[in-house]
Design a protein around this motif. Structure first.
Motif, mmCIF file in Angstrom:
data_model
loop_
_atom_site.group_PDB
_atom_site.id
_atom_site.type_symbol
_atom_site.label_atom_id
_atom_site.label_comp_id
_atom_site.label_asym_id
_atom_site.label_seq_id
_atom_site.Cartn_x
_atom_site.Cartn_y
_atom_site.Cartn_z
ATOM 1 N N GLY A 188 0.820 -1.198 0.000
ATOM 2 C CA GLY A 188 0.000 0.000 0.000
ATOM 3 C C GLY A 188 0.848 1.238 0.000
ATOM 4 O O GLY A 188 2.083 1.173 0.004
ATOM 5 N N ASN A 189 0.175 2.364 -0.004
ATOM 6 C CA ASN A 189 0.870 3.640 -0.023
ATOM 7 C C ASN A 189 1.538 3.899 1.312
ATOM 8 O O ASN A 189 0.954 3.680 2.362
ATOM 9 N N ARG A 190 2.732 4.407 1.253
ATOM 10 C CA ARG A 190 3.464 4.717 2.487
ATOM 11 C C ARG A 190 2.720 5.746 3.344
ATOM 12 O O ARG A 190 2.862 5.772 4.559
ATOM 13 N N ASP A 191 1.942 6.606 2.687
ATOM 14 C CA ASP A 191 1.179 7.609 3.439
ATOM 15 C C ASP A 191 -0.041 7.013 4.138
ATOM 16 O O ASP A 191 -0.738 7.714 4.865
ATOM 17 N N ASN A 192 -0.323 5.746 3.877
ATOM 18 C CA ASN A 192 -1.488 5.118 4.487
ATOM 19 C C ASN A 192 -1.080 3.913 5.327
ATOM 20 O O ASN A 192 -1.714 2.864 5.293
ATOM 21 N N MET A 193 -0.005 4.074 6.078
ATOM 22 C CA MET A 193 0.452 2.956 6.897
ATOM 23 C C MET A 193 -0.577 2.600 7.968
ATOM 24 O O MET A 193 -0.700 1.451 8.372
ATOM 25 N N ARG A 194 -1.327 3.572 8.438
ATOM 26 C CA ARG A 194 -2.353 3.288 9.438
ATOM 27 C C ARG A 194 -3.449 2.406 8.829
ATOM 28 O O ARG A 194 -3.954 1.498 9.494
ATOM 29 N N GLY A 195 -3.786 2.652 7.579
ATOM 30 C CA GLY A 195 -4.769 1.808 6.906
ATOM 31 C C GLY A 195 -4.254 0.383 6.740
ATOM 32 O O GLY A 195 -5.000 -0.586 6.912
ATOM 33 N N ILE A 196 -2.964 0.242 6.394
ATOM 34 C CA ILE A 196 -2.370 -1.094 6.271
ATOM 35 C C ILE A 196 -2.400 -1.803 7.625
ATOM 36 O O ILE A 196 -2.722 -2.989 7.723
ATOM 37 N N ALA A 197 -2.075 -1.061 8.674
ATOM 38 C CA ALA A 197 -2.068 -1.659 10.021
ATOM 39 C C ALA A 197 -3.459 -2.137 10.421
ATOM 40 O O ALA A 197 -3.615 -3.231 10.976
ATOM 41 N N HIS A 198 -4.474 -1.315 10.137
ATOM 42 C CA HIS A 198 -5.844 -1.736 10.476
ATOM 43 C C HIS A 198 -6.215 -3.015 9.712
ATOM 44 O O HIS A 198 -6.882 -3.899 10.251
ATOM 45 N N TYR A 199 -5.780 -3.094 8.448
ATOM 46 C CA TYR A 199 -6.074 -4.289 7.647
ATOM 47 C C TYR A 199 -5.417 -5.525 8.269
ATOM 48 O O TYR A 199 -6.038 -6.595 8.378
ATOM 49 N N ILE A 200 -4.150 -5.385 8.685
ATOM 50 C CA ILE A 200 -3.456 -6.515 9.320
ATOM 51 C C ILE A 200 -4.171 -6.911 10.615
ATOM 52 O O ILE A 200 -4.351 -8.101 10.902
ATOM 53 N N ALA A 201 -4.581 -5.932 11.395
ATOM 54 C CA ALA A 201 -5.325 -6.228 12.630
ATOM 55 C C ALA A 201 -6.627 -6.963 12.310
ATOM 56 O O ALA A 201 -7.030 -7.876 13.039
ATOM 57 N N ASP A 202 -7.290 -6.571 11.218
ATOM 58 C CA ASP A 202 -8.515 -7.267 10.808
ATOM 59 C C ASP A 202 -8.240 -8.745 10.550
ATOM 60 O O ASP A 202 -9.014 -9.627 10.954
ATOM 61 N N MET A 203 -7.123 -9.024 9.827
ATOM 62 C CA MET A 203 -6.791 -10.407 9.486
ATOM 63 C C MET A 203 -6.486 -11.229 10.741
ATOM 64 O O MET A 203 -6.921 -12.378 10.886
ATOM 65 N N ILE A 204 -5.718 -10.639 11.656
ATOM 66 C CA ILE A 204 -5.352 -11.361 12.880
ATOM 67 C C ILE A 204 -6.593 -11.600 13.750
ATOM 68 O O ILE A 204 -6.802 -12.696 14.285
ATOM 69 N N TYR A 205 -7.420 -10.563 13.874
ATOM 70 C CA TYR A 205 -8.636 -10.688 14.688
ATOM 71 C C TYR A 205 -9.534 -11.811 14.157
ATOM 72 O O TYR A 205 -10.053 -12.633 14.920
#
Length: 437
Positions: free
Chosen positions: A139-156
């Motif tokens: 993803g875009n480097r400016d949207n690292m928070r969005g990438i993090a939320h996506y990873i949290a979604d997968m783990i959850y």
């Protein structure tokens, strides 16, 4: 598939972020007030970075905060980690078992083409010494928070079996007082954790009842900017705003149909507040209720076949359901002397509401429509405006902390509670987005 999904999320958020240069890091601060007795121990190790300049966000920290907010997990403090592995070969499971960690997350970040970045992460069952999830996202480097939320979604989802909702968004209304009797009302959009807030509408007149379209592309809300309550639709991608045809008296409480082609709303053009359905593809307006009592706060069932609404036709506010094809009406709530603002979970089984019982205090409650059981979920006061996460796990609502209006959150089983105080005045009228596509 994953990259496409991330690109869609990034594209959607990029459009949403185009609204305001007033975005700040966060004006809602999370305070967990009650968690479960034995949360599952999880460790999220800081991810490595093979690029040059420092990154603007700490993905592992955001993933940890997302998981901790659910109250289901206890996240290990970094200072207590005996090692900081980022590859499978660096993991010594015995050390993590000694620290009673049950699940371990490690990851790596690396630059990619066109200013993007790749993130690889792995989830391990420490007791079994097995990898149970591994993905690479970009993803875009400016949207690292969005990438993090996506990873949290997968783990959850891997750990609970329930789809994560960390990548969703919330809207809410703030009222900031200044000067003598002056108030600024702001309609705000933020991440589900309150981060990255941005103002999408600001005015000196009240804003009420924001409601998401089911595709997450539009908001409907009530504005008093003309000194009278009128319903507006705002397109989030473009900022375009349009006013629905308005009538004499009350125009309020908009609620989108599941297919996005209609709005249920409340009009008093005939003298009494009644429920109507406005077709958004034609001028067709259909009156749904006919009663001398006050009918208000409509919301749709997930299948679009019925409306839930509040009515005092029985002498006190209670929640009713009307089947649209047949107009068959039934009263849904009987326990308590006041029930309002009903909202159904996506599976249609649970009804959340504002409930007042014998103690005459307004709480958030949930009724199991299969068994009829009603549970009071909150211990705060003056609770109102419940809205449900799209995965049905958490109810967000407005409440009071001292003299300030704040947002509160509670899981559907009532085991986990938290509040989100705001640094920018009173907060009201939360509305949780659907899954963003």
């Amino acid at each position: 598939m994953v990259n496409k999904l991330i690109c869609r999320i990034v594209a959607t958020l990029a459009l949403l972020w185009g609204f305001s240069a007033q975005a700040a890091e966060s004006d809602l601060a999370l305070e967990i007030t009650q968690g479960i007795d034995e949360p599952t121990p999880v460790a999220v190790v800081p991810f490595s970075w093979s690029g040059g300049s420092a990154l603007p966000e700490d993905i592992a920290q955001i993933v940890s905060a997302d998981l901790a907010r659910t109250g289901l997990f206890s996240l290990m403090d970094r200072k207590n980690m005996l090692s900081l592995p980022t590859e499978r070969g660096q993991v010594f499971f015995r050390d993590w078992r000694v620290s009673k960690t049950e699940f371990l997350v490690i990851g790596r970040q690396m630059p990619a083409e066109n200013g993007q970045m790749k993130v690889e992460f792995e989830l391990y069952d420490v007791l079994k010494e097995q990898q149970i999830l591994a993905e690479r996202v970009s993803g875009n480097r400016d949207n690292m928070r969005g990438i993090a939320h996506y990873i949290a979604d997968m783990i959850y989802e891997k750990l609970t079996g329930i789809r994560g909702a960390f990548s969703t968004r919330i809207v809410y209304v703030t009222a900031q007082r200044f000067g003598e009797g002056k108030v600024r009302y702001r309609l705000k959009l933020a991440d589900a954790d309150g981060a990255r807030p941005m103002t999408i509408r600001e005015q000196s007149e009240p804003i009420m009842s924001p409601a998401w379209s089911r595709d997450g592309s539009k908001l409907a809300y009530v504005s008093f900017e003309t000194s009278k309550p009128r319903i507006y639709i705002q397109h989030l991608a473009t900022g375009k705003r349009e006013r629905l045809p308005s009538f004499r008296g009350l125009n309020g409480a908009p609620a989108w149909s599941p297919d996005g082609t209609k709005l249920a709303l409340v009009l008093s053009k005939d003298g009494n507040p009644e429920i109507y359905i406005q077709d958004l593809t034609s001028p067709r307006l259909v009156r749904v209720t006919h009663h001398y009592g006050i009918d208000t706060e409509p919301s749709w069932s997930p299948d679009g076949q019925s409306l839930i609404f509040t009515s005092d036709r029985g002498g006190q506010p209670q929640i009713y359901r009307i089947h649209l094809p047949t107009r068959q009406l039934e009263r849904v709530t009987f326990e308590g002397n006041y029930n309002s603002r009903g909202r159904l979970t996506q599976d249609g089984r649970f009804l959340t509401m504002v409930h007042r019982g014998d103690d005459n205090v307004f709480h958030i409650a949930v009724q199991d429509l299969k068994t009829g059981r009603l549970d009071i979920l909150t211990d705060t006061y003056l609770d109102e405006s419940p809205t449900i996460a799209p995965n049905g796990s958490i109810i967000l609502y407005a409440t009071q902390k001292g003299v300030q209006g704040v947002l509160g959150g509670v899981t559907l089983d009532g085991n986990v509670r938290f509040i989100l105080p705001s640094a920018s005045g009173d907060v009201r009228e939360p509305a949780w987005s659907p899954y963003l596509q």
